[in-house]
Design a protein around this motif. Structure first.
Motif, PDB file in Angstrom:
ATOM      1  N   ILE A  24     -41.097  -0.707   7.370  1.00 25.29           N
ATOM      2  CA  ILE A  24     -40.479   0.458   6.759  1.00 25.29           C
ATOM      3  C   ILE A  24     -39.842   0.051   5.431  1.00 25.29           C
ATOM      4  CG2 ILE A  24     -38.683   2.217   7.044  1.00 25.29           C
ATOM      5  CD1 ILE A  24     -39.175   1.994  10.059  1.00 25.29           C
ATOM      6  N   ASP A  28     -36.599   0.844  -3.022  1.00 25.88           N
ATOM      7  CA  ASP A  28     -37.648   1.012  -4.026  1.00 25.88           C
ATOM      8  C   ASP A  28     -37.045   1.063  -5.428  1.00 25.88           C
ATOM      9  OD1 ASP A  28     -36.404   3.442  -3.898  1.00 25.88           O
ATOM     10  OD2 ASP A  28     -38.233   4.629  -3.771  1.00 25.88           O
ATOM     11  N   ALA A  66     -44.730   3.989  -2.966  1.00 24.99           N
ATOM     12  CA  ALA A  66     -43.922   4.017  -1.747  1.00 24.99           C
ATOM     13  C   ALA A  66     -42.457   4.303  -2.073  1.00 24.99           C
ATOM     14  CB  ALA A  66     -44.043   2.696  -1.013  1.00 24.99           C
ATOM     15  N   HIS A  67     -41.806   5.008  -1.148  1.00 25.75           N
ATOM     16  CA  HIS A  67     -40.398   5.343  -1.312  1.00 25.75           C
ATOM     17  C   HIS A  67     -39.645   5.019  -0.019  1.00 25.75           C
ATOM     18  CE1 HIS A  67     -41.314   7.216  -5.115  1.00 25.75           C
ATOM     19  NE2 HIS A  67     -42.293   7.910  -4.526  1.00 25.75           N
ATOM     20  N   ASP A  70     -40.668   5.280   4.029  1.00 24.00           N
ATOM     21  CA  ASP A  70     -42.106   5.296   4.297  1.00 24.00           C
ATOM     22  C   ASP A  70     -42.498   4.120   5.184  1.00 24.00           C
ATOM     23  OD1 ASP A  70     -42.222   7.423   2.593  1.00 24.00           O
ATOM     24  OD2 ASP A  70     -43.216   6.356   0.950  1.00 24.00           O
ATOM     25  N   THR A  71     -43.459   4.341   6.068  1.00 19.86           N
ATOM     26  CA  THR A  71     -44.046   3.256   6.852  1.00 19.86           C
ATOM     27  C   THR A  71     -45.271   2.772   6.093  1.00 19.86           C
ATOM     28  OG1 THR A  71     -43.287   4.286   8.890  1.00 19.86           O
ATOM     29  CG2 THR A  71     -45.005   2.611   9.092  1.00 19.86           C
ATOM     30  N   VAL A  72     -45.323   1.462   5.810  1.00 18.54           N
ATOM     31  CA  VAL A  72     -46.389   0.913   4.976  1.00 18.54           C
ATOM     32  C   VAL A  72     -47.042  -0.290   5.643  1.00 18.54           C
ATOM     33  CG1 VAL A  72     -45.375   1.703   2.805  1.00 18.54           C
ATOM     34  CG2 VAL A  72     -44.763  -0.535   3.680  1.00 18.54           C
ATOM     35  N   ILE A  91     -50.041   3.352   2.536  1.00 15.96           N
ATOM     36  CA  ILE A  91     -48.886   4.023   3.118  1.00 15.96           C
ATOM     37  C   ILE A  91     -49.360   4.684   4.395  1.00 15.96           C
ATOM     38  CG2 ILE A  91     -47.158   5.832   2.802  1.00 15.96           C
ATOM     39  CD1 ILE A  91     -47.365   5.236  -0.223  1.00 15.96           C
ATOM     40  N   GLU A  93     -47.381   6.276   6.797  1.00 18.18           N
ATOM     41  CA  GLU A  93     -46.712   7.554   7.052  1.00 18.18           C
ATOM     42  C   GLU A  93     -45.609   7.752   6.038  1.00 18.18           C
ATOM     43  OE1 GLU A  93     -44.116   9.660  10.608  1.00 18.18           O
ATOM     44  OE2 GLU A  93     -45.292   7.877  11.051  1.00 18.18           O
ATOM     45  N   ARG A  94     -45.558   8.941   5.462  1.00 19.29           N
ATOM     46  CA  ARG A  94     -44.505   9.274   4.513  1.00 19.29           C
ATOM     47  C   ARG A  94     -43.205   9.605   5.239  1.00 19.29           C
ATOM     48  NH1 ARG A  94     -45.193   8.054  -0.785  1.00 19.29           N
ATOM     49  NH2 ARG A  94     -47.317   8.476  -1.421  1.00 19.29           N
ATOM     50  N   ALA A  95     -42.072   9.358   4.569  1.00 19.69           N
ATOM     51  CA  ALA A  95     -40.769   9.707   5.147  1.00 19.69           C
ATOM     52  C   ALA A  95     -40.612  11.223   5.168  1.00 19.69           C
ATOM     53  CB  ALA A  95     -39.657   9.096   4.320  1.00 19.69           C
ATOM     54  N   LYS A  96     -39.869  11.702   6.141  1.00 15.18           N
ATOM     55  CA  LYS A  96     -39.688  13.151   6.274  1.00 15.18           C
ATOM     56  C   LYS A  96     -38.430  13.623   5.591  1.00 15.18           C
ATOM     57  CE  LYS A  96     -42.217  13.196  10.521  1.00 15.18           C
ATOM     58  NZ  LYS A  96     -42.256  13.410  11.932  1.00 15.18           N
TER      59      LYS A  96
END
Length: 96
Positions: A24, A28, A66-67, A70-72, A91, A93-96
């Protein structure tokens, strides 16, 4: 032609041996660099208890995609700077 096939096979084998990690993004704020925290569950060698381990990696992110949150997925690479020897693959999954 057989020489190019053997060199490409050797490159493929070397690429497959590189380590892959999933983690995670925790920072950034740098240019083209993110900090990724990878969490592992490891059995303690003396007591046998499962212990959580966190490790932070500085990862090269060429396009600043990526921010935080985010799961990378990252891959080991040649040293890019003093602390950076990992690069961003994708990436997950993006963060919600």
């Amino acid at each position: 032609m057989p020489e190019t096939e053997t060199t490409s096979n050797a490159a493929d084998l070397a690429r497959r041996r590189r380590k892959l990690r999933t983690g995670i993004v925790t920072s950034d704020k740098m240019q083209k660099t993110i900090v990724v925290t990878v969490k592992n569950l490891v059995r303690h060698r003396l007591y046998g208890r499962i212990v959580k381990q966190d490790k932070k990696f500085k990862v090269h992110d060429e396009n600043n995609e990526a921010h935080i949150g985010d799961t990378v997925e990252l891959m080991e690479t040649r040293p890019l700077s003093k602390d950076k020897c990992w690069r961003l693959i994708r990436i997950v999954e993006r963060a919600k």
